[in-house]
Design a protein around this motif. Structure first.
Motif, PDB file in Angstrom:
ATOM      1  N   LYS A  45       0.808  -1.217   0.000  1.00 45.39           N
ATOM      2  CA  LYS A  45       0.000   0.000   0.000  1.00 45.39           C
ATOM      3  C   LYS A  45       0.843   1.270   0.000  1.00 45.39           C
ATOM      4  CE  LYS A  45      -0.712  -0.016   5.040  1.00 45.39           C
ATOM      5  NZ  LYS A  45      -1.729  -0.099   6.106  1.00 45.39           N
ATOM      6  N   VAL A  46       2.140   1.151   0.342  1.00 46.66           N
ATOM      7  CA  VAL A  46       3.014   2.324   0.310  1.00 46.66           C
ATOM      8  C   VAL A  46       3.098   2.873  -1.101  1.00 46.66           C
ATOM      9  CG1 VAL A  46       5.395   3.128   0.606  1.00 46.66           C
ATOM     10  CG2 VAL A  46       4.356   1.663   2.340  1.00 46.66           C
ATOM     11  N   LEU A  47       3.120   1.982  -2.097  1.00 46.33           N
ATOM     12  CA  LEU A  47       3.269   2.408  -3.489  1.00 46.33           C
ATOM     13  C   LEU A  47       2.050   3.144  -4.027  1.00 46.33           C
ATOM     14  CD1 LEU A  47       5.159  -0.434  -5.373  1.00 46.33           C
ATOM     15  CD2 LEU A  47       5.879   1.919  -5.029  1.00 46.33           C
ATOM     16  N   GLU A  48       0.972   3.132  -3.275  1.00 47.80           N
ATOM     17  CA  GLU A  48      -0.206   3.888  -3.705  1.00 47.80           C
ATOM     18  C   GLU A  48       0.019   5.392  -3.603  1.00 47.80           C
ATOM     19  OE1 GLU A  48      -3.442   2.510  -1.356  1.00 47.80           O
ATOM     20  OE2 GLU A  48      -3.286   0.429  -2.045  1.00 47.80           O
ATOM     21  N   GLU A  49       1.032   5.781  -2.842  1.00 48.27           N
ATOM     22  CA  GLU A  49       1.358   7.198  -2.688  1.00 48.27           C
ATOM     23  C   GLU A  49       2.302   7.640  -3.807  1.00 48.27           C
ATOM     24  OE1 GLU A  49       0.161   9.298  -0.560  1.00 48.27           O
ATOM     25  OE2 GLU A  49      -0.986   7.839   0.631  1.00 48.27           O
ATOM     26  N   PRO A  50       1.933   8.671  -4.588  1.00 42.93           N
ATOM     27  CA  PRO A  50       2.797   9.131  -5.690  1.00 42.93           C
ATOM     28  C   PRO A  50       4.214   9.487  -5.240  1.00 42.93           C
ATOM     29  CG  PRO A  50       0.628  10.124  -5.857  1.00 42.93           C
ATOM     30  CD  PRO A  50       0.651   9.418  -4.535  1.00 42.93           C
ATOM     31  N   ALA A  51       4.350  10.100  -4.055  1.00 41.15           N
ATOM     32  CA  ALA A  51       5.683  10.477  -3.579  1.00 41.15           C
ATOM     33  C   ALA A  51       6.541   9.246  -3.337  1.00 41.15           C
ATOM     34  CB  ALA A  51       5.565  11.304  -2.300  1.00 41.15           C
ATOM     35  N   ALA A  52       5.933   8.170  -2.837  1.00 43.85           N
ATOM     36  CA  ALA A  52       6.683   6.935  -2.607  1.00 43.85           C
ATOM     37  C   ALA A  52       7.089   6.287  -3.924  1.00 43.85           C
ATOM     38  CB  ALA A  52       5.845   5.964  -1.776  1.00 43.85           C
ATOM     39  N   ALA A  53       6.179   6.291  -4.897  1.00 44.90           N
ATOM     40  CA  ALA A  53       6.495   5.712  -6.207  1.00 44.90           C
ATOM     41  C   ALA A  53       7.651   6.451  -6.869  1.00 44.90           C
ATOM     42  CB  ALA A  53       5.252   5.748  -7.098  1.00 44.90           C
ATOM     43  N   GLU A  54       7.665   7.777  -6.732  1.00 46.33           N
ATOM     44  CA  GLU A  54       8.751   8.571  -7.297  1.00 46.33           C
ATOM     45  C   GLU A  54      10.062   8.273  -6.579  1.00 46.33           C
ATOM     46  OE1 GLU A  54      10.520  10.961  -9.987  1.00 46.33           O
ATOM     47  OE2 GLU A  54       8.400  10.377  -9.969  1.00 46.33           O
ATOM     48  N   HIS A  55       9.982   8.100  -5.260  1.00 46.32           N
ATOM     49  CA  HIS A  55      11.182   7.775  -4.477  1.00 46.32           C
ATOM     50  C   HIS A  55      11.731   6.402  -4.887  1.00 46.32           C
ATOM     51  CE1 HIS A  55      13.981   8.257  -1.211  1.00 46.32           C
ATOM     52  NE2 HIS A  55      13.585   7.139  -0.619  1.00 46.32           N
ATOM     53  N   ALA A  56      10.843   5.475  -5.182  1.00 40.56           N
ATOM     54  CA  ALA A  56      11.284   4.143  -5.614  1.00 40.56           C
ATOM     55  C   ALA A  56      12.069   4.222  -6.915  1.00 40.56           C
ATOM     56  CB  ALA A  56      10.074   3.225  -5.775  1.00 40.56           C
ATOM     57  N   LYS A  57      11.609   5.059  -7.859  1.00 38.39           N
ATOM     58  CA  LYS A  57      12.334   5.228  -9.124  1.00 38.39           C
ATOM     59  C   LYS A  57      13.715   5.829  -8.875  1.00 38.39           C
ATOM     60  CE  LYS A  57       8.118   5.994 -11.852  1.00 38.39           C
ATOM     61  NZ  LYS A  57       7.369   6.988 -12.668  1.00 38.39           N
ATOM     62  N   TRP A  58      13.752   6.806  -7.975  1.00 45.28           N
ATOM     63  CA  TRP A  58      15.024   7.457  -7.655  1.00 45.28           C
ATOM     64  C   TRP A  58      16.000   6.451  -7.048  1.00 45.28           C
ATOM     65  CZ3 TRP A  58      17.715   8.399  -3.098  1.00 45.28           C
ATOM     66  CH2 TRP A  58      18.699   9.404  -3.148  1.00 45.28           C
ATOM     67  N   LEU A  59      15.510   5.587  -6.177  1.00 47.01           N
ATOM     68  CA  LEU A  59      16.361   4.574  -5.557  1.00 47.01           C
ATOM     69  C   LEU A  59      16.832   3.527  -6.571  1.00 47.01           C
ATOM     70  CD1 LEU A  59      14.368   4.022  -2.253  1.00 47.01           C
ATOM     71  CD2 LEU A  59      16.706   4.894  -2.394  1.00 47.01           C
ATOM     72  N   ALA A  60      15.954   3.164  -7.512  1.00 45.76           N
ATOM     73  CA  ALA A  60      16.295   2.124  -8.481  1.00 45.76           C
ATOM     74  C   ALA A  60      17.491   2.514  -9.326  1.00 45.76           C
ATOM     75  CB  ALA A  60      15.088   1.824  -9.372  1.00 45.76           C
ATOM     76  N   VAL A  61      17.567   3.774  -9.714  1.00 43.47           N
ATOM     77  CA  VAL A  61      18.698   4.245 -10.517  1.00 43.47           C
ATOM     78  C   VAL A  61      20.000   4.155  -9.727  1.00 43.47           C
ATOM     79  CG1 VAL A  61      19.650   6.269 -11.711  1.00 43.47           C
ATOM     80  CG2 VAL A  61      17.243   5.727 -11.922  1.00 43.47           C
TER      81      VAL A  61
END
Length: 318
Positions: free
Chosen positions: A172-188
């Motif tokens: 459910k954390v990924l439902e938050e747009p800010a968290a999804a953006e943070h995940a992309k930043w971490l993946a790189v």
């Protein structure tokens, strides 16, 4: 004694030092303290935000807090060092003196049996992230705005020190747009979070030696008991193994160049490796390494490789 120079414009310097005096501030409180207009304060806060020196409060809506100097200043210097214009770096000894002056009283980490609030917890975790040696593990069941679990400053500090960052989120954390953006930043940055259906607790483990655990009411405590830490580690390892990596984890080619490579060269330079050894370690040509070393010496105003390595350590670049 003259106050240490930390490389900020006068107004930004004054505001940052003021904000360090309290856990968090509203803009109204800062206007009253400094006697500035709202427009002037907003402009300076924008400058501090761009430098990564202020963050959103996790416990008071609309309030801001100062990021711990031991974490914020090395990150600021690292960004400036990587930039196209390698000037404006504060003196390494002045940065180190400012950080030392703003450290909490000496004492064992475990003596922090209670916190004054979520922002106090964030400051504590920032100090741990600034000294991590091996690994930070985070189990995150919910998204909390302003939380250190979604702080780029904390993640950058951990990764810049060559430590591993393992993060497990509830789905459910990924439902938050800010968290999804943070995940992309971490993946790189080779640190994509993993997701499971349910995360049973909110905990941050550092080097397997210290944990910050939140109870059901959101209150946090420090754990250093070997038995408790072993149990938390087993839970974290199981969740990590069962987790699914978030999003597209393909690392862009340019993520391995530029700033990321420069930081690795600095780290190996500080370890005393030769140009040839560094080139073999990171898979680039010796000429590329020599160019990076020359740029590091110029940017750090160092007269030798050794001095560049020492200054990089002093400034928190490695």
């Amino acid at each position: 004694m003259t106050a240490p120079a930390i490389g900020l414009e006068a107004n930004a310097d004054l505001l940052y030092r003021t904000m360090l005096g309290r856990r968090h501030w509203t803009t109204t409180e800062l206007v009253g303290r400094l006697g500035w207009s709202t427009d002037r304060l907003s402009a300076v806060l924008d400058d501090l935000s761009r430098e990564g020196l202020v963050a959103e409060s996790a416990e008071q809506l609309g309030a801001l807090r100062a990021v711990e100097p031991c974490l914020a200043l090395p990150a600021m210097v690292a960004r400036r060092f990587r930039g196209p214009v390698r000037d404006g770096l504060p003196p390494a000894d002045e940065v180190a003196r400012f950080v030392a002056m703003n450290q909490p009283p000496a004492g064992r980490v475990g003596e922090r049996s209670r916190f004054e609030g979520l922002d106090d917890v964030a400051s504590f975790v920032e100090r741990m992230a600034a000294t991590v040696r091996g690994e930070v593990v985070q189990l995150v069941p919910t998204f909390v705005p302003g939380s250190f679990e979604f702080s780029r400053q904390v993640a950058e500090a951990v990764l810049r020190r060559g430590a591993t960052l393992r993060i497990v989120w509830s789905s459910k954390v990924l439902e938050e747009p800010a968290a999804a953006e943070h995940a992309k930043w971490l993946a790189v940055r080779w640190s994509a979070p993993r997701v499971v259906d349910h995360v049973p607790m909110r905990v941050t483990l550092v080097d397997g030696a210290t944990a910050v655990l939140h109870d059901d009411e959101g209150c946090a405590g420090v754990i250093q008991s070997t038995r408790a830490l072993d149990s938390l580690t087993l839970i974290a390892d199981r969740l990590w193994r069962n987790g699914v990596e978030v999003g597209n984890t393909q690392v862009h080619a340019d993520a391995r160049s530029g700033g990321a490579r420069n930081e690795m060269v600095l780290r190996l330079l500080a370890d005393g490796l030769t140009d040839d050894a560094i080139a073999r370690r990171i898979g680039v040509s010796v000429r590329t390494v020599r160019n990076d070393v020359a740029g590091a010496m110029a940017g750090l105003r160092a007269r030798s490789r050794f001095q560049a390595g020492v200054r990089a350590v002093q400034l928190g670049l490695v």
